[in-house]
Design a protein around this motif. Structure first.
Motif, PDB file in Angstrom:
ATOM      1  N   ASP A  50       0.942   0.658  21.640  1.00 17.49           N
ATOM      2  CA  ASP A  50       0.167   0.507  22.881  1.00 17.49           C
ATOM      3  C   ASP A  50      -1.327   0.717  22.704  1.00 17.49           C
ATOM      4  OD1 ASP A  50       2.693   0.205  23.846  1.00 17.49           O
ATOM      5  OD2 ASP A  50       2.673   1.925  25.195  1.00 17.49           O
ATOM      6  N   MET A  51      -1.712   1.565  21.731  1.00 17.62           N
ATOM      7  CA  MET A  51      -3.123   1.956  21.629  1.00 17.62           C
ATOM      8  C   MET A  51      -3.739   1.658  20.271  1.00 17.62           C
ATOM      9  SD  MET A  51      -2.916   5.599  23.673  1.00 17.62           S
ATOM     10  CE  MET A  51      -1.651   6.335  22.668  1.00 17.62           C
ATOM     11  N   GLY A  52      -2.920   1.187  19.318  1.00 18.01           N
ATOM     12  CA  GLY A  52      -3.450   0.954  17.978  1.00 18.01           C
ATOM     13  C   GLY A  52      -3.914   2.231  17.309  1.00 18.01           C
ATOM     14  N   PHE A  53      -3.291   3.348  17.725  1.00 20.86           N
ATOM     15  CA  PHE A  53      -3.635   4.644  17.131  1.00 20.86           C
ATOM     16  C   PHE A  53      -2.367   5.360  16.718  1.00 20.86           C
ATOM     17  CE2 PHE A  53      -4.077   9.223  17.295  1.00 20.86           C
ATOM     18  CZ  PHE A  53      -5.171   9.412  16.489  1.00 20.86           C
ATOM     19  N   PRO A  54      -2.282   5.992  15.554  1.00 19.63           N
ATOM     20  CA  PRO A  54      -3.252   5.984  14.455  1.00 19.63           C
ATOM     21  C   PRO A  54      -3.595   4.564  13.996  1.00 19.63           C
ATOM     22  CG  PRO A  54      -1.481   7.554  14.045  1.00 19.63           C
ATOM     23  CD  PRO A  54      -1.059   6.737  15.207  1.00 19.63           C
ATOM     24  N   PRO A  55      -4.764   4.405  13.355  1.00 13.23           N
ATOM     25  CA  PRO A  55      -5.308   3.073  13.106  1.00 13.23           C
ATOM     26  C   PRO A  55      -4.356   2.139  12.377  1.00 13.23           C
ATOM     27  CG  PRO A  55      -6.800   4.794  12.290  1.00 13.23           C
ATOM     28  CD  PRO A  55      -5.585   5.481  12.794  1.00 13.23           C
ATOM     29  N   ILE A  56      -4.403   0.879  12.779  1.00 18.38           N
ATOM     30  CA  ILE A  56      -3.657  -0.180  12.108  1.00 18.38           C
ATOM     31  C   ILE A  56      -4.687  -1.086  11.459  1.00 18.38           C
ATOM     32  CG2 ILE A  56      -2.314  -2.267  12.601  1.00 18.38           C
ATOM     33  CD1 ILE A  56      -0.609  -0.528  14.477  1.00 18.38           C
ATOM     34  N   ALA A  57      -4.505  -1.349  10.159  1.00 17.55           N
ATOM     35  CA  ALA A  57      -5.528  -2.076   9.399  1.00 17.55           C
ATOM     36  C   ALA A  57      -5.564  -3.559   9.755  1.00 17.55           C
ATOM     37  CB  ALA A  57      -5.276  -1.897   7.907  1.00 17.55           C
ATOM     38  N   ALA A  58      -4.398  -4.169   9.967  1.00 11.78           N
ATOM     39  CA  ALA A  58      -4.358  -5.616  10.235  1.00 11.78           C
ATOM     40  C   ALA A  58      -3.071  -5.958  10.974  1.00 11.78           C
ATOM     41  CB  ALA A  58      -4.423  -6.390   8.918  1.00 11.78           C
ATOM     42  N   TYR A  59      -3.133  -7.031  11.738  1.00  6.89           N
ATOM     43  CA  TYR A  59      -1.939  -7.515  12.447  1.00  6.89           C
ATOM     44  C   TYR A  59      -1.527  -8.856  11.856  1.00  6.89           C
ATOM     45  CZ  TYR A  59      -2.971  -3.857  15.864  1.00  6.89           C
ATOM     46  OH  TYR A  59      -3.199  -2.644  16.470  1.00  6.89           O
ATOM     47  N   PRO A  60      -0.226  -9.227  11.909  1.00 10.42           N
ATOM     48  CA  PRO A  60       0.880  -8.445  12.459  1.00 10.42           C
ATOM     49  C   PRO A  60       1.177  -7.206  11.611  1.00 10.42           C
ATOM     50  CG  PRO A  60       1.712 -10.412  11.367  1.00 10.42           C
ATOM     51  CD  PRO A  60       0.220 -10.524  11.365  1.00 10.42           C
ATOM     52  N   ALA A  61       1.617  -6.142  12.300  1.00 11.65           N
ATOM     53  CA  ALA A  61       1.964  -4.882  11.646  1.00 11.65           C
ATOM     54  C   ALA A  61       3.430  -4.570  11.929  1.00 11.65           C
ATOM     55  CB  ALA A  61       1.076  -3.765  12.182  1.00 11.65           C
ATOM     56  N   VAL A  62       3.982  -3.631  11.164  1.00 14.95           N
ATOM     57  CA  VAL A  62       5.303  -3.078  11.494  1.00 14.95           C
ATOM     58  C   VAL A  62       5.146  -1.566  11.532  1.00 14.95           C
ATOM     59  CG1 VAL A  62       7.738  -2.845  10.848  1.00 14.95           C
ATOM     60  CG2 VAL A  62       6.557  -5.001  10.417  1.00 14.95           C
ATOM     61  N   VAL A  63       5.545  -0.953  12.642  1.00 18.00           N
ATOM     62  CA  VAL A  63       5.385   0.494  12.803  1.00 18.00           C
ATOM     63  C   VAL A  63       6.739   1.191  12.620  1.00 18.00           C
ATOM     64  CG1 VAL A  63       3.409   0.175  14.337  1.00 18.00           C
ATOM     65  CG2 VAL A  63       5.692   0.494  15.334  1.00 18.00           C
ATOM     66  N   GLY A  64       6.712   2.503  12.672  1.00 14.77           N
ATOM     67  CA  GLY A  64       7.939   3.282  12.577  1.00 14.77           C
ATOM     68  C   GLY A  64       8.039   4.044  11.275  1.00 14.77           C
ATOM     69  N   SER A  65       8.704   5.212  11.345  1.00 14.58           N
ATOM     70  CA  SER A  65       8.762   6.135  10.204  1.00 14.58           C
ATOM     71  C   SER A  65      10.164   6.536   9.778  1.00 14.58           C
ATOM     72  CB  SER A  65       8.021   7.435  10.540  1.00 14.58           C
ATOM     73  OG  SER A  65       6.724   7.178  11.006  1.00 14.58           O
ATOM     74  N   ASP A  66      11.077   6.649  10.749  1.00 17.10           N
ATOM     75  CA  ASP A  66      12.363   7.307  10.481  1.00 17.10           C
ATOM     76  C   ASP A  66      13.478   6.315  10.215  1.00 17.10           C
ATOM     77  OD1 ASP A  66      11.795  10.005  10.615  1.00 17.10           O
ATOM     78  OD2 ASP A  66      12.236  10.199  12.747  1.00 17.10           O
ATOM     79  N   ILE A  67      14.002   6.288   8.998  1.00 14.15           N
ATOM     80  CA  ILE A  67      15.113   5.374   8.734  1.00 14.15           C
ATOM     81  C   ILE A  67      16.220   6.054   7.937  1.00 14.15           C
ATOM     82  CG2 ILE A  67      13.623   3.315   8.697  1.00 14.15           C
ATOM     83  CD1 ILE A  67      14.817   3.636   5.484  1.00 14.15           C
ATOM     84  N   ALA A  68      17.403   5.437   8.010  1.00 15.52           N
ATOM     85  CA  ALA A  68      18.487   5.743   7.085  1.00 15.52           C
ATOM     86  C   ALA A  68      19.087   4.413   6.676  1.00 15.52           C
ATOM     87  CB  ALA A  68      19.526   6.635   7.734  1.00 15.52           C
ATOM     88  N   GLY A  69      19.554   4.347   5.434  1.00 14.99           N
ATOM     89  CA  GLY A  69      20.125   3.097   4.963  1.00 14.99           C
ATOM     90  C   GLY A  69      20.613   3.214   3.536  1.00 14.99           C
ATOM     91  N   ILE A  70      20.691   2.074   2.875  1.00 20.36           N
ATOM     92  CA  ILE A  70      21.240   2.011   1.516  1.00 20.36           C
ATOM     93  C   ILE A  70      20.184   1.430   0.579  1.00 20.36           C
ATOM     94  CG2 ILE A  70      23.057   0.995   0.063  1.00 20.36           C
ATOM     95  CD1 ILE A  70      24.743   0.769   2.687  1.00 20.36           C
ATOM     96  N   VAL A  71      19.969   2.090  -0.553  1.00 17.25           N
ATOM     97  CA  VAL A  71      19.005   1.582  -1.533  1.00 17.25           C
ATOM     98  C   VAL A  71      19.516   0.254  -2.111  1.00 17.25           C
ATOM     99  CG1 VAL A  71      17.838   2.024  -3.737  1.00 17.25           C
ATOM    100  CG2 VAL A  71      18.229   3.917  -2.139  1.00 17.25           C
TER     101      VAL A  71
END
Length: 345
Positions: A50-71
């Motif tokens: 919504d606010m582009g904060f923390p800064p995003i260097a270029a668009y399109p971007a993909v956000v998000g931090s928390d994942i679980a999955g398979i290597v």
């Protein structure tokens, strides 16, 4: 032949996320390419949308931090046998540190994550549960780093060392309760009354309703009765004034230290004898990698194997996978209590 995968991309600052195909990257030497099975959302995700904060260097971007999955595959420098192809992992996608670089954001079905940011998960733990761990654990350990609590801190009850945790039912607060308890602190935490019983099971010694007008007095009194000094604290809720007051009245000799998960401003309150630091991982990249290696490859791996740390708070799955990403961020933005919102991919 180039492979594609589904991603919820952010086309422009302040726009809605859009699900589309994007090229699947190969892992760099220190990276893992992970097939994402579950994604937990965090406030920082909607700030970025919504606010582009923390800064995003270029668009399109993909956000998000928390994942679980398979290597799927590990980079050429990843020597750990614990993180090879086929391993089920909980991982901290570094979208935040990579300024929205689309290869490194959580909200997609394939993501690159530095091997330093991943922990193998036990067979009995679900992907949805495992996705709740990374941001919370990283934030708490970065808080300890910020205020100088040593990794090998190991008090006993006899040491009478107290820890104040404000906002105990949040994802970060509930992780802080568990980690402080494992380090031997006597934990005094605040939360809505309906969450008190649950937070006791995580290791909080005494719980206080943050809505009570006597909350500060009550905590100070309880610590005094217990003969405990509270010289450290973690503010997960942005209640700086109250935290400062408790620490000032309950600390041992010298300076008390408070880690704040909420960014500090010039006009933020201060109190003599209490030092406040914003939660942050080491700024130097080499030091940061080492910090995360300890947190994920060593500490979290071991605690999950032993069953000494559990995903918290309560889990709420938002149906619809990546197509429900906007709905999940909207719900989080509206405010949630005692739950973590997760998308199953």
């Amino acid at each position: 032949m180039s492979h594609q995968h589904l991603a919820a991309i952010l086309p422009a600052k302040g726009s809605r996320l859009e699900v589309t195909n994007r090229p699947t990257p190969g892992p760099g030497p220190d990276d893992l390419l992970i097939e994402v099975k579950a994604i937990a959302v965090n406030p920082i995700d909607w700030y970025q949308r919504d606010m582009g904060f923390p800064p995003i260097a270029a668009y399109p971007a993909v956000v998000g931090s928390d994942i679980a999955g398979i290597v799927i595959s590990a980079g050429s420098s990843v020597s750990s046998a614990a993180l090879q192809a086929g391993t089920r992992v909980s991982a901290f996608a570094p979208s935040f540190f990579k300024q929205g670089d689309p290869d490194y954001g959580a909200l997609q079905t394939r993501v690159l994550v530095p091997a330093a940011n991943a922990a193998p998960i036990p067979a009995k733990m679900s992907f949805t549960e495992a996705s709740m761990l990374p941001m919370a654990v990283a934030t708490v350990w970065s808080g300890w780093y910020s205020i100088g609590i040593a990794r090998d801190t190991a008090y006993t009850a006899a040491d009478k060392q107290g820890m104040l945790i404000w906002g105990g039912a949040s994802s970060v607060g509930s992780a802080a309760i568990q980690i402080a308890k494992l380090m031997g602190f006597t934990v005094y935490a605040t939360a809505s009354e309906k969450n008190h019983g649950y937070l006791k099971t995580l290791g909080a010694s005494k719980l206080f309703d943050y809505r009570s007008e006597n909350v500060v007095k009550d905590i100070v009194k309880a610590a005094k009765e217990d003969g405990v000094m509270i010289s450290s604290g973690f503010d997960a809720a942005g209640q700086l004034t109250e935290c400062l007051e408790v620490l000032e009245k309950s600390k041992a000799e010298g300076t008390a230290k408070l880690a704040s998960a909420i960014p500090l401003k010039d006009e933020s309150p201060t109190t003599e004898g209490v030092e406040v630091k914003f939660v942050s991982a080491p700024g130097d990249e080499k030091a940061r990698i080492e910090h995360f290696q300890f947190v994920f490859n060593v500490w979290l791996k071991e605690k999950l194997e032993k069953g000494e740390f559990v995903p918290s708070p309560k889990l709420k799955v938002i149906e619809g996978g990546l197509n429900a990403a906007n709905a999940a961020l909207d719900e989080l933005k509206g405010g949630v209590s005692g739950v973590k919102l997760v998308l199953e991919v």
